[in-house]
Design a protein around this motif. Structure first.
Motif, PDB file in Angstrom:
ATOM      1  N   SER A  68       0.489  -1.992  -0.307  1.00 49.11           N
ATOM      2  CA  SER A  68       0.355  -0.140   0.139  1.00 49.11           C
ATOM      3  C   SER A  68       0.336   1.085  -0.013  1.00 49.11           C
ATOM      4  O   SER A  68       0.406   2.329  -0.380  1.00 49.11           O
ATOM      5  CB  SER A  68      -0.859  -0.261   0.912  1.00 49.11           C
ATOM      6  N   ASP A  69       2.418   1.095   0.431  1.00 47.50           N
ATOM      7  CA  ASP A  69       2.800   2.622   0.315  1.00 47.50           C
ATOM      8  C   ASP A  69       3.414   2.767  -0.710  1.00 47.50           C
ATOM      9  O   ASP A  69       3.466   3.802  -0.617  1.00 47.50           O
ATOM     10  CB  ASP A  69       3.585   2.378   1.519  1.00 47.50           C
ATOM     11  N   ALA A  70       3.973   1.872  -1.739  1.00 45.90           N
ATOM     12  CA  ALA A  70       4.348   1.799  -2.907  1.00 45.90           C
ATOM     13  C   ALA A  70       2.944   2.000  -3.729  1.00 45.90           C
ATOM     14  O   ALA A  70       3.473   2.883  -4.676  1.00 45.90           O
ATOM     15  CB  ALA A  70       5.014   0.583  -3.339  1.00 45.90           C
ATOM     16  N   ARG A  71       2.291   1.386  -3.313  1.00 47.16           N
ATOM     17  CA  ARG A  71       1.120   1.862  -4.493  1.00 47.16           C
ATOM     18  C   ARG A  71       0.807   3.446  -4.186  1.00 47.16           C
ATOM     19  O   ARG A  71       0.680   4.016  -5.181  1.00 47.16           O
ATOM     20  CB  ARG A  71      -0.473   1.062  -4.035  1.00 47.16           C
ATOM     21  N   GLN A  72       0.800   3.859  -3.133  1.00 43.11           N
ATOM     22  CA  GLN A  72       0.458   5.138  -2.371  1.00 43.11           C
ATOM     23  C   GLN A  72       1.628   5.904  -3.588  1.00 43.11           C
ATOM     24  O   GLN A  72       1.390   7.761  -3.677  1.00 43.11           O
ATOM     25  CB  GLN A  72       0.398   5.485  -1.224  1.00 43.11           C
ATOM     26  N   ALA A  73       2.292   5.719  -2.984  1.00 44.04           N
ATOM     27  CA  ALA A  73       3.617   6.592  -3.802  1.00 44.04           C
ATOM     28  C   ALA A  73       3.847   6.594  -5.325  1.00 44.04           C
ATOM     29  O   ALA A  73       3.984   8.100  -6.168  1.00 44.04           O
ATOM     30  CB  ALA A  73       5.561   5.762  -3.306  1.00 44.04           C
ATOM     31  N   LEU A  99       1.863  -0.113 -12.148  1.00 41.40           N
ATOM     32  CA  LEU A  99       1.503  -1.667 -11.190  1.00 41.40           C
ATOM     33  C   LEU A  99       1.509  -2.441 -12.061  1.00 41.40           C
ATOM     34  O   LEU A  99       1.741  -3.378 -11.012  1.00 41.40           O
ATOM     35  CB  LEU A  99      -0.353  -1.336 -11.265  1.00 41.40           C
ATOM     36  N   HIS A 100       1.476  -2.409 -13.418  1.00 43.87           N
ATOM     37  CA  HIS A 100       1.296  -3.801 -14.394  1.00 43.87           C
ATOM     38  C   HIS A 100       2.568  -4.466 -14.347  1.00 43.87           C
ATOM     39  O   HIS A 100       2.979  -5.786 -13.981  1.00 43.87           O
ATOM     40  CB  HIS A 100       1.191  -3.774 -15.876  1.00 43.87           C
ATOM     41  N   ARG A 101       3.482  -3.172 -14.441  1.00 54.47           N
ATOM     42  CA  ARG A 101       5.460  -3.369 -14.652  1.00 54.47           C
ATOM     43  C   ARG A 101       5.413  -4.321 -13.372  1.00 54.47           C
ATOM     44  O   ARG A 101       6.803  -4.362 -12.999  1.00 54.47           O
ATOM     45  CB  ARG A 101       6.268  -2.427 -15.168  1.00 54.47           C
TER      46      ARG A 101
END
Length: 81
Positions: A3-8, A76-78
């Motif tokens: 979730s942190d990486a997604r938010q970034a 996200l896919h990568r």
């Protein structure tokens, strides 16, 4: 991607997420317009039409939002999500 990486990633693309979907920050608008400029240089017909619109036209802003959402999903896919 956690979730942190997604938010970034959302922040990198100038996006925010709510229950209603994605919204765009000023940074997202600027990045989306820059991507549209690059696509226009490559001869993309949609980008050509979009860049010809008046800057106050809401369709132009919506197009920039779509470009940013597409770039976010590609990241996200990568990343394997």
């Amino acid at each position: 991607m956690g979730s942190d990486a997604r938010q970034a990633a959302l922040e990198r693309h100038g996006l925010t997420e709510s229950q209603d979907g994605f919204d765009m920050t000023l940074r997202g608008l600027q990045r989306g317009l820059g991507r549209a400029r690059a696509l226009r240089a490559q001869g993309d017909p949609e980008a050509l039409r979009m860049r010809a619109l008046d800057p106050s036209d809401p369709v132009r802003v919506r197009y920039a939002l779509c470009i940013q959402i597409e770039a976010f999903h590609a990241e996200l896919h990568r990343s394997g999500i």
